[in-house]
Design a protein around this motif. Structure first.
Motif, PDB file in Angstrom:
ATOM      1  N   ALA A  98      15.911  60.230  -6.676  1.00 14.24           N
ATOM      2  CA  ALA A  98      17.082  60.477  -7.224  1.00 14.24           C
ATOM      3  C   ALA A  98      17.334  59.752  -8.242  1.00 14.24           C
ATOM      4  CB  ALA A  98      18.359  60.589  -6.279  1.00 14.24           C
ATOM      5  N   LEU A  99      16.956  58.376  -8.400  1.00 15.23           N
ATOM      6  CA  LEU A  99      17.073  57.477  -9.407  1.00 15.23           C
ATOM      7  C   LEU A  99      16.215  57.720 -10.775  1.00 15.23           C
ATOM      8  CD1 LEU A  99      17.807  54.094  -7.530  1.00 15.23           C
ATOM      9  CD2 LEU A  99      19.381  55.919  -8.450  1.00 15.23           C
ATOM     10  N   LEU A 100      15.332  58.611 -10.706  1.00 19.13           N
ATOM     11  CA  LEU A 100      14.355  58.890 -11.683  1.00 19.13           C
ATOM     12  C   LEU A 100      15.044  59.368 -12.944  1.00 19.13           C
ATOM     13  CD1 LEU A 100      11.058  59.040 -12.459  1.00 19.13           C
ATOM     14  CD2 LEU A 100      11.476  61.540 -11.680  1.00 19.13           C
ATOM     15  N   GLY A 101      14.931  58.888 -14.117  1.00 19.47           N
ATOM     16  CA  GLY A 101      15.573  59.012 -15.439  1.00 19.47           C
ATOM     17  C   GLY A 101      16.886  58.251 -15.591  1.00 19.47           C
ATOM     18  N   ARG A 102      17.398  57.961 -14.409  1.00 20.97           N
ATOM     19  CA  ARG A 102      18.851  57.141 -14.592  1.00 20.97           C
ATOM     20  C   ARG A 102      18.728  55.534 -14.824  1.00 20.97           C
ATOM     21  NH1 ARG A 102      22.204  58.300  -9.296  1.00 20.97           N
ATOM     22  NH2 ARG A 102      23.769  57.494 -10.450  1.00 20.97           N
ATOM     23  N   LYS A 103      19.663  55.142 -15.523  1.00 23.57           N
ATOM     24  CA  LYS A 103      19.720  53.735 -16.159  1.00 23.57           C
ATOM     25  C   LYS A 103      20.104  52.853 -14.818  1.00 23.57           C
ATOM     26  CE  LYS A 103      20.821  53.007 -20.152  1.00 23.57           C
ATOM     27  NZ  LYS A 103      21.642  52.914 -21.407  1.00 23.57           N
ATOM     28  N   VAL A 104      19.407  52.119 -14.657  1.00 24.83           N
ATOM     29  CA  VAL A 104      19.494  51.059 -13.555  1.00 24.83           C
ATOM     30  C   VAL A 104      19.522  49.456 -13.977  1.00 24.83           C
ATOM     31  CG1 VAL A 104      18.648  52.480 -11.610  1.00 24.83           C
ATOM     32  CG2 VAL A 104      17.212  50.664 -12.946  1.00 24.83           C
ATOM     33  N   GLU A 105      20.434  48.690 -13.316  1.00 26.43           N
ATOM     34  CA  GLU A 105      20.398  47.369 -13.437  1.00 26.43           C
ATOM     35  C   GLU A 105      19.699  46.824 -12.066  1.00 26.43           C
ATOM     36  OE1 GLU A 105      24.067  44.961 -12.631  1.00 26.43           O
ATOM     37  OE2 GLU A 105      24.120  44.732 -14.877  1.00 26.43           O
ATOM     38  N   VAL A 106      18.635  46.037 -12.675  1.00 28.60           N
ATOM     39  CA  VAL A 106      17.816  45.446 -11.619  1.00 28.60           C
ATOM     40  C   VAL A 106      17.649  43.760 -11.424  1.00 28.60           C
ATOM     41  CG1 VAL A 106      16.274  47.535 -11.246  1.00 28.60           C
ATOM     42  CG2 VAL A 106      15.864  45.888 -12.919  1.00 28.60           C
ATOM     43  N   ALA A 107      17.391  43.355 -10.477  1.00 29.92           N
ATOM     44  CA  ALA A 107      17.096  41.788 -10.374  1.00 29.92           C
ATOM     45  C   ALA A 107      15.962  41.593 -10.876  1.00 29.92           C
ATOM     46  CB  ALA A 107      17.700  41.290  -9.214  1.00 29.92           C
ATOM     47  N   SER A 108      15.636  41.063 -12.465  1.00 28.56           N
ATOM     48  CA  SER A 108      14.282  40.914 -12.595  1.00 28.56           C
ATOM     49  C   SER A 108      14.272  40.188 -13.897  1.00 28.56           C
ATOM     50  CB  SER A 108      13.673  42.482 -13.260  1.00 28.56           C
ATOM     51  OG  SER A 108      12.492  42.260 -13.827  1.00 28.56           O
ATOM     52  N   ASP A 109      13.491  39.567 -14.128  1.00 30.34           N
ATOM     53  CA  ASP A 109      13.171  38.618 -15.143  1.00 30.34           C
ATOM     54  C   ASP A 109      12.144  39.122 -16.240  1.00 30.34           C
ATOM     55  OD1 ASP A 109      10.648  38.537 -13.937  1.00 30.34           O
ATOM     56  OD2 ASP A 109      10.433  36.134 -13.895  1.00 30.34           O
ATOM     57  N   GLN A 110      11.783  40.427 -16.193  1.00 30.26           N
ATOM     58  CA  GLN A 110      11.257  41.188 -17.094  1.00 30.26           C
ATOM     59  C   GLN A 110      11.918  41.447 -18.305  1.00 30.26           C
ATOM     60  OE1 GLN A 110       7.476  41.340 -16.543  1.00 30.26           O
ATOM     61  NE2 GLN A 110       8.338  39.534 -15.394  1.00 30.26           N
ATOM     62  N   LEU A 111      11.563  41.017 -19.461  1.00 31.57           N
ATOM     63  CA  LEU A 111      12.620  41.464 -20.729  1.00 31.57           C
ATOM     64  C   LEU A 111      11.821  42.169 -21.446  1.00 31.57           C
ATOM     65  CD1 LEU A 111      15.245  40.275 -22.213  1.00 31.57           C
ATOM     66  CD2 LEU A 111      13.890  38.689 -23.219  1.00 31.57           C
ATOM     67  N   SER A 112      12.126  43.453 -21.870  1.00 26.75           N
ATOM     68  CA  SER A 112      11.743  44.348 -22.856  1.00 26.75           C
ATOM     69  C   SER A 112      12.172  44.109 -24.360  1.00 26.75           C
ATOM     70  CB  SER A 112      11.845  45.647 -22.183  1.00 26.75           C
ATOM     71  OG  SER A 112      11.400  46.874 -23.170  1.00 26.75           O
ATOM     72  N   LEU A 113      11.077  44.106 -25.160  1.00 26.47           N
ATOM     73  CA  LEU A 113      11.677  43.899 -26.474  1.00 26.47           C
ATOM     74  C   LEU A 113      11.160  45.220 -27.164  1.00 26.47           C
ATOM     75  CD1 LEU A 113      12.371  42.134 -29.158  1.00 26.47           C
ATOM     76  CD2 LEU A 113       9.943  41.668 -29.314  1.00 26.47           C
ATOM     77  N   THR A 114      12.179  45.838 -27.751  1.00 29.54           N
ATOM     78  CA  THR A 114      11.811  47.232 -28.374  1.00 29.54           C
ATOM     79  C   THR A 114      12.416  47.490 -29.583  1.00 29.54           C
ATOM     80  OG1 THR A 114      11.808  48.405 -26.097  1.00 29.54           O
ATOM     81  CG2 THR A 114      12.200  49.787 -28.011  1.00 29.54           C
ATOM     82  N   ASP A 115      12.012  47.768 -30.598  1.00 35.30           N
ATOM     83  CA  ASP A 115      12.494  47.680 -32.221  1.00 35.30           C
ATOM     84  C   ASP A 115      13.232  46.317 -32.575  1.00 35.30           C
ATOM     85  OD1 ASP A 115      11.404  50.424 -32.448  1.00 35.30           O
ATOM     86  OD2 ASP A 115      12.936  51.297 -31.516  1.00 35.30           O
ATOM     87  N   GLY A 116      12.481  45.397 -31.970  1.00 35.07           N
ATOM     88  CA  GLY A 116      13.287  44.187 -32.268  1.00 35.07           C
ATOM     89  C   GLY A 116      14.590  43.837 -31.409  1.00 35.07           C
ATOM     90  N   LYS A 117      14.800  44.500 -30.393  1.00 29.42           N
ATOM     91  CA  LYS A 117      16.001  44.256 -29.667  1.00 29.42           C
ATOM     92  C   LYS A 117      15.609  43.980 -28.120  1.00 29.42           C
ATOM     93  CE  LYS A 117      19.001  46.768 -32.684  1.00 29.42           C
ATOM     94  NZ  LYS A 117      20.047  48.047 -32.683  1.00 29.42           N
ATOM     95  N   ALA A 118      16.298  42.780 -27.709  1.00 32.61           N
ATOM     96  CA  ALA A 118      16.079  42.756 -26.007  1.00 32.61           C
ATOM     97  C   ALA A 118      17.419  42.172 -25.496  1.00 32.61           C
ATOM     98  CB  ALA A 118      14.770  41.693 -25.704  1.00 32.61           C
TER      99      ALA A 118
END
Length: 227
Positions: A98-118
């Motif tokens: 049910a969470l597929l496609g939804r925005k989630v907040e997760v405990a993680s140290d993985q930082l995503s850089l997309t279009d110069g923004k993270a």
């Protein structure tokens, strides 16, 4: 096995009959089973072959029947628990889907850089005297570092992709490392949180894994909230 005039001695009769019957049962069913019908056949065979001058005590039969009942109940309980566990796993997988496609907040140290923004959030346990933020590549190399906030509570870290050498890091997944110490130089516990969209839900060894849009994979238990 010791025999006299075709009669099996009581000390070995039941064991021999059990081995013979077990071998035949294994050949027929190809799987281990415990049931009253088979056990009663063993008892009947034992009674037919016992020494009339030294019959076995009936108490032994009752004890063996009681033990068999306990084993059979345990096997049935294990089967039932296994089915319940499978049902719970299936139900949990459907809930995770049910969470597929939804925005989630997760405990993680993985930082995503997309279009110069993270962006990521972090917290420090206790009162920090120093906080250091570092962005690392998948190989463990530090590409950017800066001091963090000394305020208590949740803090936000924004990264534009700028590197320590003054260049720009390519889009991708990086690791955010937060190091904090108190006034005595003692390390403090830290936690990082990222927000992203669930792109895929996978079942791995009976547990759900979320593949985020940024490419990172996290356990379903790491999800703190969804919107």
């Amino acid at each position: 096995m010791t025999t006299t005039s075709g009669t099996t001695t009581p000390s070995t009769g039941l064991m021999t009959a059990a081995k013979t019957n077990a071998a035949a049962s294994a050949e027929e069913t190809k799987k281990p089973t415990v049931d009253y019908e088979s056990f009663l056949k063993l008892l009947t065979a034992q009674l037919r072959n016992q020494d009339p001058l030294a019959p076995m005590d009936a108490t032994q039969f009752m004890t063996q029947l009681a033990q068999l009942s306990t084993v059979e109940q345990s096997m049935r309980s294990n089967d039932t628990l296994g089915k319940v566990l499978d049902t719970l796993k299936s139900s949990g997988m459907r809930m995770d889907m049910a969470l597929l496609g939804r925005k989630v907040e997760v405990a993680s140290d993985q930082l995503s850089l997309t279009d110069g923004k993270a962006q990521a959030a972090y917290t420090v346990e206790g009162t920090p005297a120093s906080v250091k933020l570092e962005v690392l590549t998948s190989a463990g190399s530090v590409v950017y570092s800066s001091p963090g906030s000394l305020k208590t509570g949740r803090q936000v870290f924004d990264w534009t992709g700028k590197t320590a050498s003054g260049g720009t890091a390519p889009d991708g997944v990086y690791t955010l490392r937060v190091t904090a110490k108190d006034k005595d130089g003692k390390a403090l516990n830290t936690a990082t949180v990222v927000t992203d969209t669930v792109a895929e839900v996978r079942s791995v060894d009976g547990t759900s894994k979320f593949v985020l849009k940024n490419g990172a994979t996290v356990d379903s238990s790491a999800v703190l909230s969804a919107s």
